[in-house]
Design a protein around this motif. Structure first.
Motif, PDB file in Angstrom:
ATOM      1  N   ILE A   1       0.841  -1.203   0.000  1.00  0.00           N
ATOM      2  CA  ILE A   1       0.000   0.000   0.000  1.00  0.00           C
ATOM      3  C   ILE A   1       0.873   1.249   0.000  1.00  0.00           C
ATOM      4  O   ILE A   1       0.622   2.204  -0.744  1.00  0.00           O
ATOM      5  CB  ILE A   1      -0.954  -0.013   1.213  1.00  0.00           C
ATOM      6  CG1 ILE A   1      -1.958  -1.153   1.079  1.00  0.00           C
ATOM      7  CG2 ILE A   1      -1.666   1.337   1.362  1.00  0.00           C
ATOM      8  CD1 ILE A   1      -2.646  -1.513   2.384  1.00  0.00           C
ATOM      9  N   TRP A   2       1.910   1.259   0.822  1.00  0.00           N
ATOM     10  CA  TRP A   2       2.799   2.419   0.864  1.00  0.00           C
ATOM     11  C   TRP A   2       3.488   2.625  -0.479  1.00  0.00           C
ATOM     12  O   TRP A   2       3.595   3.753  -0.961  1.00  0.00           O
ATOM     13  CB  TRP A   2       3.809   2.261   1.991  1.00  0.00           C
ATOM     14  CG  TRP A   2       3.202   2.386   3.365  1.00  0.00           C
ATOM     15  CD1 TRP A   2       1.978   2.946   3.685  1.00  0.00           C
ATOM     16  CD2 TRP A   2       3.771   1.950   4.590  1.00  0.00           C
ATOM     17  NE1 TRP A   2       1.773   2.873   5.043  1.00  0.00           N
ATOM     18  CE2 TRP A   2       2.843   2.278   5.630  1.00  0.00           C
ATOM     19  CE3 TRP A   2       4.947   1.309   4.934  1.00  0.00           C
ATOM     20  CZ2 TRP A   2       3.087   1.988   6.973  1.00  0.00           C
ATOM     21  CZ3 TRP A   2       5.183   1.019   6.274  1.00  0.00           C
ATOM     22  CH2 TRP A   2       4.271   1.360   7.276  1.00  0.00           C
ATOM     23  N   ALA A   3       3.961   1.556  -1.086  1.00  0.00           N
ATOM     24  CA  ALA A   3       4.592   1.680  -2.404  1.00  0.00           C
ATOM     25  C   ALA A   3       3.582   2.181  -3.431  1.00  0.00           C
ATOM     26  O   ALA A   3       3.915   2.993  -4.307  1.00  0.00           O
ATOM     27  CB  ALA A   3       5.178   0.340  -2.838  1.00  0.00           C
ATOM     28  N   HIS A   4       2.342   1.711  -3.309  1.00  0.00           N
ATOM     29  CA  HIS A   4       1.311   2.172  -4.251  1.00  0.00           C
ATOM     30  C   HIS A   4       1.058   3.670  -4.100  1.00  0.00           C
ATOM     31  O   HIS A   4       0.886   4.372  -5.098  1.00  0.00           O
ATOM     32  CB  HIS A   4      -0.007   1.413  -4.066  1.00  0.00           C
ATOM     33  CG  HIS A   4      -1.096   2.023  -4.898  1.00  0.00           C
ATOM     34  ND1 HIS A   4      -1.137   1.887  -6.269  1.00  0.00           N
ATOM     35  CD2 HIS A   4      -2.137   2.807  -4.566  1.00  0.00           C
ATOM     36  CE1 HIS A   4      -2.169   2.559  -6.735  1.00  0.00           C
ATOM     37  NE2 HIS A   4      -2.793   3.126  -5.719  1.00  0.00           N
ATOM     38  N   ARG A   5       1.054   4.159  -2.888  1.00  0.00           N
ATOM     39  CA  ARG A   5       0.811   5.589  -2.699  1.00  0.00           C
ATOM     40  C   ARG A   5       1.885   6.417  -3.415  1.00  0.00           C
ATOM     41  O   ARG A   5       1.598   7.440  -4.021  1.00  0.00           O
ATOM     42  CB  ARG A   5       0.771   5.921  -1.214  1.00  0.00           C
ATOM     43  CG  ARG A   5      -0.458   5.330  -0.557  1.00  0.00           C
ATOM     44  CD  ARG A   5      -0.977   6.222   0.542  1.00  0.00           C
ATOM     45  NE  ARG A   5      -2.188   5.621   1.081  1.00  0.00           N
ATOM     46  CZ  ARG A   5      -2.269   5.001   2.245  1.00  0.00           C
ATOM     47  NH1 ARG A   5      -1.192   4.914   3.002  1.00  0.00           N
ATOM     48  NH2 ARG A   5      -3.407   4.499   2.655  1.00  0.00           N
ATOM     49  N   VAL A   6       3.122   5.942  -3.348  1.00  0.00           N
ATOM     50  CA  VAL A   6       4.214   6.637  -4.036  1.00  0.00           C
ATOM     51  C   VAL A   6       4.034   6.522  -5.549  1.00  0.00           C
ATOM     52  O   VAL A   6       4.081   7.524  -6.271  1.00  0.00           O
ATOM     53  CB  VAL A   6       5.586   6.056  -3.609  1.00  0.00           C
ATOM     54  CG1 VAL A   6       6.703   6.619  -4.484  1.00  0.00           C
ATOM     55  CG2 VAL A   6       5.852   6.346  -2.138  1.00  0.00           C
ATOM     56  N   SER A   7       3.802   5.310  -6.043  1.00  0.00           N
ATOM     57  CA  SER A   7       3.687   5.118  -7.497  1.00  0.00           C
ATOM     58  C   SER A   7       2.447   5.819  -8.055  1.00  0.00           C
ATOM     59  O   SER A   7       2.481   6.346  -9.164  1.00  0.00           O
ATOM     60  CB  SER A   7       3.687   3.630  -7.863  1.00  0.00           C
ATOM     61  OG  SER A   7       2.513   2.983  -7.411  1.00  0.00           O
ATOM     62  N   HIS A   8       1.359   5.865  -7.292  1.00  0.00           N
ATOM     63  CA  HIS A   8       0.141   6.543  -7.759  1.00  0.00           C
ATOM     64  C   HIS A   8       0.371   8.050  -7.882  1.00  0.00           C
ATOM     65  O   HIS A   8      -0.091   8.673  -8.850  1.00  0.00           O
ATOM     66  CB  HIS A   8      -1.024   6.255  -6.808  1.00  0.00           C
ATOM     67  CG  HIS A   8      -2.314   6.856  -7.272  1.00  0.00           C
ATOM     68  ND1 HIS A   8      -3.016   6.357  -8.354  1.00  0.00           N
ATOM     69  CD2 HIS A   8      -3.026   7.908  -6.802  1.00  0.00           C
ATOM     70  CE1 HIS A   8      -4.113   7.085  -8.535  1.00  0.00           C
ATOM     71  NE2 HIS A   8      -4.135   8.027  -7.603  1.00  0.00           N
ATOM     72  N   ALA A   9       1.087   8.633  -6.913  1.00  0.00           N
ATOM     73  CA  ALA A   9       1.412  10.065  -7.001  1.00  0.00           C
ATOM     74  C   ALA A   9       2.276  10.339  -8.234  1.00  0.00           C
ATOM     75  O   ALA A   9       2.064  11.333  -8.945  1.00  0.00           O
ATOM     76  CB  ALA A   9       2.122  10.525  -5.727  1.00  0.00           C
ATOM     77  N   MET A  10       3.226   9.454  -8.520  1.00  0.00           N
ATOM     78  CA  MET A  10       4.065   9.609  -9.708  1.00  0.00           C
ATOM     79  C   MET A  10       3.236   9.462 -10.986  1.00  0.00           C
ATOM     80  O   MET A  10       3.467  10.158 -11.975  1.00  0.00           O
ATOM     81  CB  MET A  10       5.191   8.564  -9.688  1.00  0.00           C
ATOM     82  CG  MET A  10       6.169   8.752  -8.556  1.00  0.00           C
ATOM     83  SD  MET A  10       7.257   7.317  -8.341  1.00  0.00           S
ATOM     84  CE  MET A  10       8.255   7.430  -9.819  1.00  0.00           C
ATOM     85  N   TRP A  11       2.260   8.551 -10.970  1.00  0.00           N
ATOM     86  CA  TRP A  11       1.443   8.244 -12.151  1.00  0.00           C
ATOM     87  C   TRP A  11       0.667   9.465 -12.646  1.00  0.00           C
ATOM     88  O   TRP A  11       0.285   9.540 -13.811  1.00  0.00           O
ATOM     89  CB  TRP A  11       0.481   7.107 -11.804  1.00  0.00           C
ATOM     90  CG  TRP A  11      -0.278   6.564 -12.961  1.00  0.00           C
ATOM     91  CD1 TRP A  11      -1.586   6.799 -13.280  1.00  0.00           C
ATOM     92  CD2 TRP A  11       0.215   5.677 -13.966  1.00  0.00           C
ATOM     93  NE1 TRP A  11      -1.937   6.108 -14.417  1.00  0.00           N
ATOM     94  CE2 TRP A  11      -0.848   5.405 -14.854  1.00  0.00           C
ATOM     95  CE3 TRP A  11       1.457   5.072 -14.190  1.00  0.00           C
ATOM     96  CZ2 TRP A  11      -0.712   4.571 -15.950  1.00  0.00           C
ATOM     97  CZ3 TRP A  11       1.596   4.248 -15.286  1.00  0.00           C
ATOM     98  CH2 TRP A  11       0.522   4.003 -16.155  1.00  0.00           C
ATOM     99  N   GLN A  12       0.465  10.443 -11.778  1.00  0.00           N
ATOM    100  CA  GLN A  12      -0.293  11.639 -12.150  1.00  0.00           C
ATOM    101  C   GLN A  12       0.491  12.561 -13.089  1.00  0.00           C
ATOM    102  O   GLN A  12      -0.080  13.500 -13.648  1.00  0.00           O
ATOM    103  CB  GLN A  12      -0.715  12.420 -10.893  1.00  0.00           C
ATOM    104  CG  GLN A  12      -1.441  11.588  -9.849  1.00  0.00           C
ATOM    105  CD  GLN A  12      -2.542  10.712 -10.420  1.00  0.00           C
ATOM    106  OE1 GLN A  12      -3.452  11.186 -11.104  1.00  0.00           O
ATOM    107  NE2 GLN A  12      -2.462   9.419 -10.151  1.00  0.00           N
ATOM    108  N   HIS A  13       1.769  12.284 -13.286  1.00  0.00           N
ATOM    109  CA  HIS A  13       2.626  13.105 -14.150  1.00  0.00           C
ATOM    110  C   HIS A  13       3.117  12.253 -15.318  1.00  0.00           C
ATOM    111  O   HIS A  13       3.750  11.216 -15.111  1.00  0.00           O
ATOM    112  CB  HIS A  13       3.817  13.648 -13.362  1.00  0.00           C
ATOM    113  CG  HIS A  13       3.398  14.384 -12.118  1.00  0.00           C
ATOM    114  ND1 HIS A  13       2.902  15.663 -12.147  1.00  0.00           N
ATOM    115  CD2 HIS A  13       3.366  13.984 -10.820  1.00  0.00           C
ATOM    116  CE1 HIS A  13       2.598  16.038 -10.915  1.00  0.00           C
ATOM    117  NE2 HIS A  13       2.870  15.031 -10.088  1.00  0.00           N
ATOM    118  N   GLU A  14       2.836  12.677 -16.513  1.00  0.00           N
ATOM    119  CA  GLU A  14       3.147  11.898 -17.716  1.00  0.00           C
ATOM    120  C   GLU A  14       4.606  11.442 -17.754  1.00  0.00           C
ATOM    121  O   GLU A  14       4.901  10.286 -18.054  1.00  0.00           O
ATOM    122  CB  GLU A  14       2.806  12.705 -18.969  1.00  0.00           C
ATOM    123  CG  GLU A  14       2.818  11.896 -20.246  1.00  0.00           C
ATOM    124  CD  GLU A  14       1.794  10.766 -20.267  1.00  0.00           C
ATOM    125  OE1 GLU A  14       2.149   9.677 -20.771  1.00  0.00           O
ATOM    126  OE2 GLU A  14       0.671  10.952 -19.777  1.00  0.00           O
TER     127      GLU A  14
END
Length: 198
Positions: free
Chosen positions: A41-54
């Motif tokens: 879950i913690w890794a997902h929070r980081v990757s999801h925030a990154m995913w918002q930027h192309e």
């Protein structure tokens, strides 16, 4: 409220949530260090925030794949996940790109929130607040699992389920819970019988 303060609050909330869902949890430090579901879950929070930027989408996928290698849990960076999400045991959980998960949702090991289409549309499930999904269950396609519902172990869900329902079987059928099913049959504070948890 600063970023560091929000991050600390989120970590504390996640640890407290894991302890509330797992009677085997013995302390905050042990939960923080040993719970693979929490790490995913913690890794997902980081990757999801990154995913918002192309420009960060490829690095976001690399973060999610590194988390998969370490935890055995695959969560696409595009998936939207609410607060107090808990994955118990975790191994073999797969959450697809367009999945949406509300607050206070719990998944057991081997759960798949998968797609049934290759089209670039909403193709993964939506789990509303308070949903619990049993071990090995598969929820496939852009179906909605209503608030407060439960999906039984190894069920295969391919249709929407209303709020407060129980879905079981292959393919899953559902029934809406009666009022008495929302309350414990016995007050555990007065009497604890291990058989009531079976």
């Amino acid at each position: 409220m600063g970023l560091i303060s929000r991050l600390k609050d989120t970590l504390k909330e996640d640890i407290a949530n894991a302890r509330a869902h797992d009677p085997a949890a013995r302390g905050d430090l042990e939960v923080a260090l040993a719970y693979s579901g929490l790490h995913a879950i913690w890794a997902h929070r980081v990757s999801h925030a990154m995913w918002q930027h192309e420009r960060l989408k490829t690095p976001a996928r690399l973060v999610s794949q590194a988390a998969r290698a370490v935890t055995g849990i695959e969560i696409h960076p595009g998936a939207q996940i609410g607060r107090r999400f808990f994955i118990d045991h975790g191994m073999g959980v797969v959450i697809g790109e367009t999945a949406e998960i509300g607050d206070d949702v719990m998944l057991y090991h081997g759960v798949t929130l998968g797609g049934r289409s290759l089209a670039k549309v909403k193709r993964h499930p939506t789990l509303h607040d308070g949903v619990v999904v049993g071990a090995g269950a598969k929820i496939l396609g852009p179906v909605e699992i209503g608030q407060g519902s439960s999906v039984g172990a190894n069920a295969v869900v391919v249709k929407d389920t209303p709020p407060d329902s129980i879905a079981t079987g292959i393919p899953a059928t559902f029934r809406v819970r009666g009022a008495s099913e929302h309350q414990a049959a016995v007050d555990p504070a007065e009497y604890v019988d291990p058989a009531m948890w079976i």
